[in-house]
Write a protein that holds these residues in place. Structure first.
Motif, PDB file in Angstrom:
ATOM      1  N   ASP A 418       0.870  -1.172   0.000  1.00 59.18           N
ATOM      2  CA  ASP A 418       0.000   0.000   0.000  1.00 59.18           C
ATOM      3  C   ASP A 418       0.913   1.229   0.000  1.00 59.18           C
ATOM      4  OD1 ASP A 418      -1.618   2.199   0.664  1.00 59.18           O
ATOM      5  OD2 ASP A 418      -2.991   0.966   1.841  1.00 59.18           O
ATOM      6  N   ARG A 419       1.092   1.825  -1.192  1.00 57.78           N
ATOM      7  CA  ARG A 419       2.072   2.896  -1.354  1.00 57.78           C
ATOM      8  C   ARG A 419       1.757   4.115  -0.473  1.00 57.78           C
ATOM      9  NH1 ARG A 419       7.073   1.930  -3.130  1.00 57.78           N
ATOM     10  NH2 ARG A 419       7.003   0.135  -4.521  1.00 57.78           N
ATOM     11  N   ARG A 420       0.499   4.439  -0.343  1.00 55.61           N
ATOM     12  CA  ARG A 420       0.135   5.600   0.482  1.00 55.61           C
ATOM     13  C   ARG A 420       0.482   5.345   1.939  1.00 55.61           C
ATOM     14  NH1 ARG A 420      -5.763   8.082  -0.163  1.00 55.61           N
ATOM     15  NH2 ARG A 420      -4.812   8.566  -2.187  1.00 55.61           N
ATOM     16  N   GLN A 421       0.167   4.149   2.414  1.00 55.97           N
ATOM     17  CA  GLN A 421       0.470   3.818   3.802  1.00 55.97           C
ATOM     18  C   GLN A 421       1.978   3.786   4.029  1.00 55.97           C
ATOM     19  OE1 GLN A 421      -1.658   0.419   5.282  1.00 55.97           O
ATOM     20  NE2 GLN A 421      -0.308   0.154   7.052  1.00 55.97           N
ATOM     21  N   LYS A 423       4.298   5.508   2.433  1.00 49.13           N
ATOM     22  CA  LYS A 423       4.813   6.881   2.461  1.00 49.13           C
ATOM     23  C   LYS A 423       4.452   7.587   3.769  1.00 49.13           C
ATOM     24  CE  LYS A 423       4.836  11.200  -0.193  1.00 49.13           C
ATOM     25  NZ  LYS A 423       4.693  12.037   1.012  1.00 49.13           N
ATOM     26  N   ASN A 424       3.203   7.438   4.181  1.00 42.04           N
ATOM     27  CA  ASN A 424       2.766   8.112   5.401  1.00 42.04           C
ATOM     28  C   ASN A 424       3.529   7.620   6.628  1.00 42.04           C
ATOM     29  OD1 ASN A 424       0.910   9.593   3.946  1.00 42.04           O
ATOM     30  ND2 ASN A 424      -0.809   8.224   4.390  1.00 42.04           N
ATOM     31  N   GLU A 425       3.735   6.302   6.714  1.00 43.69           N
ATOM     32  CA  GLU A 425       4.429   5.736   7.861  1.00 43.69           C
ATOM     33  C   GLU A 425       5.897   6.171   7.889  1.00 43.69           C
ATOM     34  OE1 GLU A 425       3.677   3.801  10.531  1.00 43.69           O
ATOM     35  OE2 GLU A 425       1.563   4.078  10.090  1.00 43.69           O
ATOM     36  N   ASP A 427       7.261   8.804   6.432  1.00 43.54           N
ATOM     37  CA  ASP A 427       7.365  10.248   6.655  1.00 43.54           C
ATOM     38  C   ASP A 427       7.149  10.606   8.121  1.00 43.54           C
ATOM     39  OD1 ASP A 427       7.898  10.688   4.012  1.00 43.54           O
ATOM     40  OD2 ASP A 427       5.857  11.309   3.473  1.00 43.54           O
TER      41      ASP A 427
END
Length: 433
Positions: A418-421, A423-425, A427
């Motif tokens: 899950d690319r969004r997850q 990146k968020n984690e 960052d």
């Protein structure tokens, strides 16, 4: 009449954690205190080794079951044996390529810097070096393949044979996957057992600062600070080699996989600092499983790639074997041409697969490797015993980072992140829930 309610008691609010409550700070503080005790009170420092050993045993006590539960639940939940085989093949290919690159980097660097040249050690003086330098039998490819399959599944768990546990877990999971919905009750039990095991790990992690304190205090007290000076060239060369491997191999691979390596290392910083103190990759395996899944990688990928990496993807250990083997040849005046070093590379590709994540196992595998070369005196291992733990801190650190990178790469190939997850984690950095 109103009461003053402390901020921590208000539902829905979050208290900012103080710096001394952070596990990273606690482990670092334990290591610093351990160095001070080992240097200033060596008699006390020598008695503190059990603190680190008890912690490692606590982890070893459950790590086999965690591998079984993670692999079983990850594979059986997919119920697609073709996907499982595809993940395994991709992981093995990646491991072999990257470990080969590590061996080449290790051999090239040690030959350029030559830290052992000029020592002129007489190997005959080292024949009574102790049990770490005893002759070892060579493990051929046939024996290695035979050792993949346990004589008893219970025996594999009892002896802590990670690779055998992995083989049994994969076969058991494939059997469950073939049963379809009938296997769901078993998967529910496996998931419940897994959660209880991770509770044990969370409890054990509270002891990690004490473990790091004891392990470092013993190391400094046993070998001393001054005794490490003559081998400072080897230590410096090896740390430089690890840094080169990060720059040449892991940074480009991370860029290809679409994530920042430094952010990943920040995310797993507690585990990286802990292995520096304990020299044991096993001590952080359960925590890495949880963090990688939290990054958004599918359970099937994490559950298969990370445990396999613990047996097949020893980037740092390969750097260690290449550097130390040639260093011992240089120190003892043993002629080792490029043809012999290429042969050594193929030997290392096999013997390195025997290295477990347990602290100190690299010495046993190094003994096996020297015995296999039949040219470098096995007794010369005594030369590096004093700095082995310092070297181990670097190669276990590299192994852990390399296995996390490998899991993300295979996840990219499988489109299982899950690319969004992710990146968020990365960052935000890891935050305890």
């Amino acid at each position: 009449m109103t009461r003053n309610i402390p901020p921590t008691a208000v539902v829905g609010t979050q208290r900012t954690r103080r710096f001394y409550e952070d596990l990273t700070f606690q482990v670092l503080a334990g290591m610093v205190l351990g160095i001070a005790v080992g240097a200033l009170a060596p008699d006390i420092g020598r008695t503190l080794k059990p603190l680190g050993d008890v912690f490692i045993r606590l982890i070893q006590m459950v790590v086999g079951l965690i591998i079984f539960c993670t692999v079983t639940h990850g594979i059986a939940s997919v119920r697609d044996l073709g996907k499982v085989g595809r993940i395994a093949i991709k992981a093995i290919v990646y491991f072999e390529v990257v470990t080969s690159v590590a061996l080449v980097i290790g051999l090239v660097t040690i030959n350029i810097l030559k830290p052992g040249v000029g020592m002129n050690i007489n190997p005959a003086l080292l024949q009574t070096a102790g049990e770490a330098a005893q002759p070892a039998s060579r493990m051929g490819l046939g024996e290695f393949m035979l050792n993949l399959v346990p004589q008893s599944a219970i025996g594999a768990f009892a002896q802590g044979e990670i690779l055998q546990i992995l083989v049994f877990s994969v076969l058991f999971a494939c059997g469950l996957a073939s049963m379809g919905d009938k296997a769901q009750p078993v998967l529910n039990i496996v998931d419940t057992v897994s959660q209880s095991l991770f509770w044990v790990i969370r409890l054990a992690m509270k002891l990690s600062p004490i473990a790091a304190f004891g392990a470092i205090a013993f190391t400094v007290a046993r070998f001393g600070l001054k005794s490490l000076v003559p081998l400072a060239a080897l230590v410096s060369e090896f740390y430089l080699t690890c840094a080169i491997f990060f720059l040449i191999a892991l940074v480009p691979v991370a860029w290809y996989a679409g994530f920042n390596l430094l952010k990943l290392m920040r995310y797993i910083r507690e585990e990286l600092i802990l292995v520096i103190g304990t020299n044991s990759a096993e001590s952080v395996f359960p925590q890495l499983i949880g963090k990688l899944k939290r990054l958004g990688i599918e359970e099937s990928v994490v559950g298969l790639v990370l445990p396999t990496g613990y047996s097949f993807n020893h980037d740092g250990t390969c750097l260690y074997f290449a550097a130390v083997t040639v260093f011992l040849a240089q120190a003892t005046g043993t002629a080792l041409g490029w043809e012999q070093q290429l042969s050594l590379l193929f030997v290392l590709l096999v013997t390195s697969k025997g290295g477990a994540g347990v602290a100190g196992s690299a010495i046993a595998v190094l003994t096996m490797t020297l015995a296999a070369t039949k040219s470098i005196p096995v007794g010369s291992i005594a030369l590096i015993l004093g700095v082995h733990r310092i070297l181990a801190s670097a190669f276990v650190f590299t192994n852990i980072t390399g296995n996390c990178v490998a899991t993300l790469v295979v996840g990219k190939w499988e489109n299982a992140i899950d690319r969004r997850q992710l990146k968020n984690e990365l960052d935000a950095g890891y935050r305890e829930v």
